[in-house]
Design a protein around this motif. Structure first.
Motif, PDB file in Angstrom:
ATOM      1  N   VAL A 648       0.727  -1.182   0.076  1.00 41.93           N
ATOM      2  CA  VAL A 648      -0.040   0.027  -0.073  1.00 41.93           C
ATOM      3  C   VAL A 648       0.901   1.176   0.178  1.00 41.93           C
ATOM      4  N   GLU A 649       1.977   1.313   0.845  1.00 36.86           N
ATOM      5  CA  GLU A 649       2.722   2.442   0.896  1.00 36.86           C
ATOM      6  C   GLU A 649       3.522   2.538  -0.549  1.00 36.86           C
ATOM      7  N   TYR A 650       3.811   1.528  -1.199  1.00 32.42           N
ATOM      8  CA  TYR A 650       4.528   1.403  -2.379  1.00 32.42           C
ATOM      9  C   TYR A 650       3.550   2.168  -3.378  1.00 32.42           C
ATOM     10  N   ALA A 651       2.323   1.332  -3.378  1.00 33.04           N
ATOM     11  CA  ALA A 651       1.166   2.099  -4.359  1.00 33.04           C
ATOM     12  C   ALA A 651       0.966   3.660  -4.243  1.00 33.04           C
ATOM     13  N   LYS A 652       0.969   4.079  -2.904  1.00 36.59           N
ATOM     14  CA  LYS A 652       0.815   5.483  -2.583  1.00 36.59           C
ATOM     15  C   LYS A 652       1.883   6.450  -3.475  1.00 36.59           C
ATOM     16  N   PHE A 653       3.302   5.572  -3.138  1.00 36.48           N
ATOM     17  CA  PHE A 653       4.146   6.546  -3.668  1.00 36.48           C
ATOM     18  C   PHE A 653       4.018   6.469  -5.212  1.00 36.48           C
ATOM     19  N   CYS A 654       3.541   5.333  -5.902  1.00 39.87           N
ATOM     20  CA  CYS A 654       3.546   5.286  -7.343  1.00 39.87           C
ATOM     21  C   CYS A 654       2.458   6.407  -7.829  1.00 39.87           C
ATOM     22  N   PHE A 655       1.485   6.434  -7.101  1.00 41.77           N
ATOM     23  CA  PHE A 655       0.275   7.209  -7.534  1.00 41.77           C
ATOM     24  C   PHE A 655       0.579   8.862  -7.527  1.00 41.77           C
ATOM     25  N   HIS A 661       0.886  11.435 -15.043  1.00 42.90           N
ATOM     26  CA  HIS A 661       1.053  10.644 -16.308  1.00 42.90           C
ATOM     27  C   HIS A 661       0.310   9.361 -16.632  1.00 42.90           C
ATOM     28  N   VAL A 662      -0.101   8.746 -15.429  1.00 43.97           N
ATOM     29  CA  VAL A 662      -0.644   7.494 -15.589  1.00 43.97           C
ATOM     30  C   VAL A 662      -2.135   7.596 -15.158  1.00 43.97           C
ATOM     31  N   LYS A 663      -2.898   7.072 -16.080  1.00 43.57           N
ATOM     32  CA  LYS A 663      -4.629   7.094 -15.769  1.00 43.57           C
ATOM     33  C   LYS A 663      -5.190   5.561 -15.818  1.00 43.57           C
ATOM     34  N   PHE A 664      -4.179   4.847 -16.182  1.00 42.00           N
ATOM     35  CA  PHE A 664      -4.901   3.308 -16.429  1.00 42.00           C
ATOM     36  C   PHE A 664      -3.775   2.279 -15.639  1.00 42.00           C
ATOM     37  N   TRP A 665      -4.159   2.008 -14.329  1.00 45.30           N
ATOM     38  CA  TRP A 665      -3.511   1.197 -13.359  1.00 45.30           C
ATOM     39  C   TRP A 665      -4.062  -0.142 -13.333  1.00 45.30           C
ATOM     40  N   ILE A 666      -2.894  -0.965 -12.814  1.00 43.77           N
ATOM     41  CA  ILE A 666      -2.966  -2.527 -12.481  1.00 43.77           C
ATOM     42  C   ILE A 666      -2.229  -2.697 -11.405  1.00 43.77           C
ATOM     43  N   THR A 667      -2.980  -2.999 -10.261  1.00 39.05           N
ATOM     44  CA  THR A 667      -2.188  -3.266  -8.818  1.00 39.05           C
ATOM     45  C   THR A 667      -1.491  -4.510  -9.059  1.00 39.05           C
ATOM     46  N   MET A 668      -1.970  -5.553  -9.483  1.00 35.54           N
ATOM     47  CA  MET A 668      -1.173  -6.712  -9.534  1.00 35.54           C
ATOM     48  C   MET A 668      -1.289  -7.298 -11.095  1.00 35.54           C
ATOM     49  N   ALA A 691      -5.142  -0.821  -2.006  1.00 32.73           N
ATOM     50  CA  ALA A 691      -4.387  -0.050  -3.003  1.00 32.73           C
ATOM     51  C   ALA A 691      -5.555   0.477  -3.686  1.00 32.73           C
ATOM     52  N   TRP A 692      -6.641  -0.138  -3.937  1.00 38.75           N
ATOM     53  CA  TRP A 692      -7.676   0.343  -4.880  1.00 38.75           C
ATOM     54  C   TRP A 692      -8.472   1.344  -4.080  1.00 38.75           C
ATOM     55  N   HIS A 693      -8.805   1.105  -2.768  1.00 40.54           N
ATOM     56  CA  HIS A 693      -9.466   1.985  -2.165  1.00 40.54           C
ATOM     57  C   HIS A 693      -8.767   3.294  -1.681  1.00 40.54           C
ATOM     58  N   LEU A 694      -7.275   3.127  -1.648  1.00 40.66           N
ATOM     59  CA  LEU A 694      -6.527   4.432  -1.547  1.00 40.66           C
ATOM     60  C   LEU A 694      -6.580   5.205  -2.687  1.00 40.66           C
ATOM     61  N   TYR A 695      -6.455   4.649  -4.061  1.00 39.17           N
ATOM     62  CA  TYR A 695      -6.604   5.512  -5.235  1.00 39.17           C
ATOM     63  C   TYR A 695      -7.966   6.169  -5.209  1.00 39.17           C
ATOM     64  N   ASP A 696      -9.056   5.277  -4.817  1.00 44.31           N
ATOM     65  CA  ASP A 696     -10.451   5.923  -5.105  1.00 44.31           C
ATOM     66  C   ASP A 696     -10.503   7.121  -4.258  1.00 44.31           C
ATOM     67  N   LYS A 697      -9.966   6.812  -2.928  1.00 43.56           N
ATOM     68  CA  LYS A 697     -10.252   7.941  -2.200  1.00 43.56           C
ATOM     69  C   LYS A 697      -9.481   9.210  -2.060  1.00 43.56           C
ATOM     70  N   GLU A 698      -8.116   9.104  -2.617  1.00 43.04           N
ATOM     71  CA  GLU A 698      -7.027  10.022  -2.494  1.00 43.04           C
ATOM     72  C   GLU A 698      -6.596  10.566  -3.826  1.00 43.04           C
ATOM     73  N   PHE A 699      -6.960   9.756  -4.999  1.00 38.58           N
ATOM     74  CA  PHE A 699      -6.414  10.069  -5.991  1.00 38.58           C
ATOM     75  C   PHE A 699      -7.271  10.282  -7.351  1.00 38.58           C
TER      76      PHE A 699
END
Length: 998
Positions: A648-655, A661-668, A691-699
């Motif tokens: 989750v921390e890694y995903a947040k850093f990437c987001f 630049h990236v609008k199309f993400w794959i978690t795994m 990770a999905w909920h992190l993106y949904d709420k914050e990004f």
């Protein structure tokens, strides 16, 4: 696609009962061109399944042999045969393969179940039935007197066949020589036998000839002579060596010729039947396509099939290769005998399959070449070698394990292969084949292999008293094939015309992009001097530096190259995975590889600049440490719950770093369920959901992207389409392979009920301890619905069954047998090419999870550039996209994108659309073909309505101002120019005023 080959339709088949003269004769040796001809046929078209039907009037039948099925060895006055004696031997001679004490004493008990067998024929709907007469049942000692009970038995059988309209094809001798003839004369080693055989045949013609139109004098004389009198592996078990084996064959040929002439001279005018001999053969292919190896292949066929076929169909004498190699071992025919033997067959009766191939063919008769099971090439060789005879396939099939009961999938697919090859021989190669016979009607005693294998269409429980026939799945397969007279084209197999919707994502995949962060030369702050006099090299000047400038994306040459190749392809999307282990080497934010992150930022921005959408996966498992940071891999990887928070921390850093630049993400991307424990899968699902909920709420609100998980999803098909058990297995495997991770996310938030029920059963019955964890209610809510689309990777289709057939391909844990359909096209890595599997998968996803948007995130095949020159991939892409279009157009699947795997051979050897040789990328034909499909947005036809799509522009944050503020930009430009002009005029006139006052 172009047709597989020109359709060469054979000449009209001769009326089945009017071939009264001896066949035309041709020169031997023309079959030697077979290997080079088939090596030149178009690939892969020639290897595709042929959907077509057989000629009208084609004969479909089944067969059996007396000793294999009759039993009743002491009933009705029957005498002993050499097989009875052989099976009852108390000890097995060294080197032989005696079948054991049971033998064929009872076997399938057909002697006492005549109407049972005939009812099986009626159910199949066959046109003919091949069976053999037991010589010792009619003549117990091999000579007179006649046994009335035996005569009555076969008359009843023929009468019942006549009532059903089934044509009998009768073999006079199928290996079961009366023991009395072996004892009195030495069997086929004696020159007396040909006349005794002729006497026996005369009796059969006289009593049965009015009801029989097809006679076979004997079956597979190669096996009788070589293994009966040479090696001793089979009855009568005489180990006389090559000399006696060749002498026995000599007498067998003389006996056959006598019987043919007997029928031709005395019975043909009234009975109007036909007589031949059933010859068996293998097929052989050269280790390498050299002239020497091809000659050795020709010699191999001469020594097995040509040994008997050439004297009969050509010139009455043995093949030249045998005569020149065997010297005095091979008996000689007189000129009178040659003329007598030549032409003694009214058709070519061929036996091909498991009796000889890979079983009773001596290894030295392969002449160091490779045995194969290509019936089509053998048929062509026979047609070329023996002057295009009319061919009747009188025995063909393969086998299944003796433990296999009624779902005989392996048997079906071999049958399918052999029949399809026969159809190709007729339609493509101009071979005249007028009948086909499955071996066998029912399970029986399989000669040297006893009861360890089964070859019947009907199952027989040999331990039961009544020996009931139970239809196998192969009965249904063969029955339908007979009804349709082959494999007529199916509507679902026809090409489709149409286009995909506007905005359809056409993509390409590269697991990991080529990363080269080497700084460009102009980023180097050192000063150099060129030594033009001596070394001719640049020499760094110590202590002297220039000012550094800020890095720019154009500094990365590797990015420019990759992006230019993608542009050339015309794709709209590019899918790649980030390397978690390199971005965060310690697994947390304490150490960040900023250079690599900057590279990824540049790569994504450069893609956007040329209107290609980056599709980025946060994590994709690879061989080394599953592509996890070492610190995580070392302490349990996904087994460790702490990996969830690290992801989750890694995903947040990437987001945060790449989200602009990236609008199309794959978690795994493609987590391999084959390598996951249930605990690891449990944690992986929770990590994805968080990770999905992190993106949904914050990004999501600011970045306006979408995110999901990409699952590997190969289709699984029941091996026997008529079997409920196989369908149950296929459903189970789909749930374990796909549903395990898909059901919690796209379904009800929990694992599939099929998984839980199966594991509960296995744990209870077999005392396993495979624990499938449970989610709390909060976790279910967290995971359920954590998707924006369904992304799947699909490569091939697998057949599964429940009957254990091959231990190497059997999964004991899931109780599933993996099966191959050997008619399917395969890649060099033996991946099956099954386009319709993609359509079935897409329909399955829709039926399971509703109208969810679906992306085929990876679809591709390996190739071998030296062999097929990318033709397989061209076919693969064409047909898989066609099936995807059918799913979209005909099945209303919400398909929104398709990605080919893979970008290039450097990162995915043998899978790329670009080859990589000598540091150069070259587009393959498959790339150009894919580009054409992209440009057409599918496969438009003359009737396809034109689709007008608005021009799409990819999101580029840096360019946003310039696209949305064009009016403001023009106004500012005008003000700037006006300002410069005003300053110019003020300066100019000020200077003029100064000069005037001076």
């Amino acid at each position: 696609m172009a047709p597989a080959a020109p359709l060469l339709f054979p000449p009209p088949l001769l009326p089945l009962l009017l071939l009264l003269g001896r066949p035309l004769l041709g020169a031997p040796g023309q079959g030697a061109g077979t290997w080079s001809r088939f090596a030149r046929l178009p690939y892969p078209q020639d290897q595709l399944f042929l959907h077509d039907t057989f000629p009208d009037g084609f004969l479909w039948g089944a067969g059996s042999a007396a000793y294999q099925t009759e039993g009743g060895w002491r009933q009705g006055g029957k005498g002993a045969s050499v097989w009875d004696t052989f099976a009852h031997r108390p000890a097995t001679p060294p080197g032989s393969a005696a079948p054991g004490p049971a033998g064929g004493d009872v076997a399938s008990d057909s002697y006492n179940n005549l109407f049972r067998d005939v009812e099986g024929l009626r159910r199949l709907g066959v046109s003919h039935y091949r069976f053999s007469l037991a010589w010792a049942r009619l003549l117990p000692n091999g000579t007179a007197p006649l046994n009335p009970a035996g005569l009555a038995h076969y008359q009843r059988l023929l009468g019942r066949l006549r009532e059903l309209g089934v044509e009998p094809v009768v073999t006079l001798y199928h290996w079961d020589l009366p023991q009395g003839l072996q004892d009195a004369f030495g069997g086929w080693a004696s020159p007396v036998l040909p006349q005794l055989f002729c006497d026996y045949a005369e009796l059969c013609f006289r009593h049965f000839g009015g009801q029989v139109r097809y006679w076979l004098t004997m079956d597979n004389p190669y096996v009788v002579a070589w293994h009966g009198y040479g090696t001793g592996r089979l009855p009568p078990g005489v180990r006389g060596g090559p000399h006696l084996g060749y002498r026995a064959a000599h007498h067998l040929l003389q006996a056959h010729a006598k019987v043919w002439h007997l029928y031709n001279d005395h019975f043909r005018p009234t009975q109007r039947g036909k007589v031949s001999i059933a010859l068996s053969s293998h097929w052989i292919k050269p280790q390498r396509m050299t002239e020497k190896n091809i000659k050795e292949c020709q010699k191999s066929l001469d020594f097995v099939l040509g040994w008997f076929a050439k004297p009969i169909f050509i010139d009455g004498d043995y093949p030249e290769s045998m005569r020149s190699n065997l010297s005095s071992l091979l008996p000689e025919f007189s000129e009178v005998e040659k003329k007598y033997i030549k032409g003694t067959a009214d058709f070519f009766a061929l036996s091909f399959g498991a009796t000889l191939s890979f079983q009773l063919l001596d290894s030295h008769m392969k002449f160091q070449q490779l045995e194969s099971i290509s019936l089509r090439q053998l048929l062509y060789w026979i047609s070329s070698e023996y002057n295009k005879p009319q061919i009747f396939i009188v025995e063909n099939s393969w086998f299944v394990s003796g433990s296999t009961k009624r779902d005989d999938a392996k048997y079906i697919y071999y049958l399918k292969k052999f029949i399809m090859e026969t159809l190709k021989a007729i339609r493509y190669d101009g071979v005249s084949v007028f009948g086909y016979t499955v071996w066998s009607l029912l399970d029986g005693f399989e000669w040297h292999r006893g009861y360890s294998i089964r070859r019947g269409l009907f199952y027989v429980d040999f331990q039961s008293h009544d020996k009931k026939l139970m239809p196998k799945s192969s009965v249904l397969f063969y029955q339908k094939l007979i009804e349709k007279n082959g494999f007529p084209p199916l509507p679902e197999n026809q090409p489709i015309e149409g286009v995909f919707p506007c905005g359809f994502a056409w993509g390409i995949v590269d697991n990991y992009i080529q990363v080269d962060t080497t700084p460009a030369q102009f980023l180097d702050s050192n000063v150099y001097v060129w030594d033009v006099h001596q070394t001719k090299q640049l020499i760094k000047v110590d202590g002297v530096f220039t000012s550094k400038r800020k890095r720019h994306c154009v500094d990365f040459a590797a990015i420019r190259l990759q992006v230019s190749l993608l542009q050339e392809m015309h794709v709209t999307h590019f899918h790649f995975s980030l390397k978690w282990s390199l971005i965060l080497p310690l697994g947390n934010l304490s150490l960040i590889n900023h250079t690599l992150v900057h590279y990824y930022q540049c790569f994504a921005s450069e893609l956007l600049r040329v209107n290609i959408t980056p599709v980025v996966a946060l994590w994709q498992p690879m061989a080394e440490n599953q592509e996890l940071p070492v610190s995580l891999a070392k302490y349990g990887a996904w087994e460790n719950p702490e990996t969830i928070q690290a992801f989750v921390e890694y995903a947040k850093f990437c987001f945060t770093s790449l989200g602009d630049h990236v609008k199309f993400w794959i978690t795994m991307n493609e987590p391999s369920v084959k390598n996951l424990t249930y605990t690891a899968g449990h944690n992986l699902l929770k990590a994805h959901a968080r990770a999905w909920h992190l993106y949904d709420k914050e990004f999501r609100r600011s970045q306006k992207g979408k995110i999901s998980i990409a699952l590997q999803a190969d289709w699984v098909e029941p091996a026997c389409p008529f079997s409920g058990n196989d369908q149950e297995v296929a459903d189970r495997i789909l749930e374990f392979d796909i549903g395990w991770l898909a059901e919690p996310i796209f379904g009800n938030g929990d694992y599939p009920q099929v998984m839980r029920a199966w594991l509960h059963r296995r744990n209870a019955v077999d005392l396993y301890n495979f624990h499938l964890p449970y989610f709390s209610e909060d976790e279910k809510k967290l995971i359920q619905g954590s998707f924006d689309f369904f992304a799947l990777s699909h490569y091939t289709t697998t057949l599964v069954g429940w009957e254990k057939e091959d231990a190497l391909k059997y999964d004991h844990y899931l109780e599933v047998q993996m099966i191959n359909d050997i008619t399917w096209l395969q890649s060099p890595n033996r991946a099956a090419v099954v386009p319709w599997g993609l359509r079935k998968l897409l329909k399955w996803v829709k039926s399971k999870y509703g109208d969810v948007p679906i992306y085929v995130m990876a679809n591709g095949i390996d190739d071998d550039q030296n062999m097929v020159h990318d033709k397989l991939r061209v076919y693969y892409i064409q047909n898989y996209i066609s099936e995807a279009l059918k799913a979209y157009t005909l099945d209303n699947v919400n398909l929104q994108g398709y990605f080919v795997y893979s970008f290039n051979d450097k990162t995915a050897p043998n899978y790329g659309l670009y080859s990589y040789v000598a540091n150069q990328y070259e587009p393959k034909p498959s790339m150009k073909h894919y580009r054409e499909i992209i440009d057409n947005n599918g496969f438009p036809g003359p009737e396809t309505p034109e689709l007008l799509c608005p021009e799409e522009i990819a999101s580029c944050p840096e360019c946003h101002f310039f696209r949305t503020g064009k009016s403001l930009l023009a106004f500012i430009s005008f003000i700037f120019v006006a300002f410069i002009v005003t300053i110019f005029f003020i300066t100019y006139y000020s200077k003029r005023v100064e000069r005037r006052y001076k």
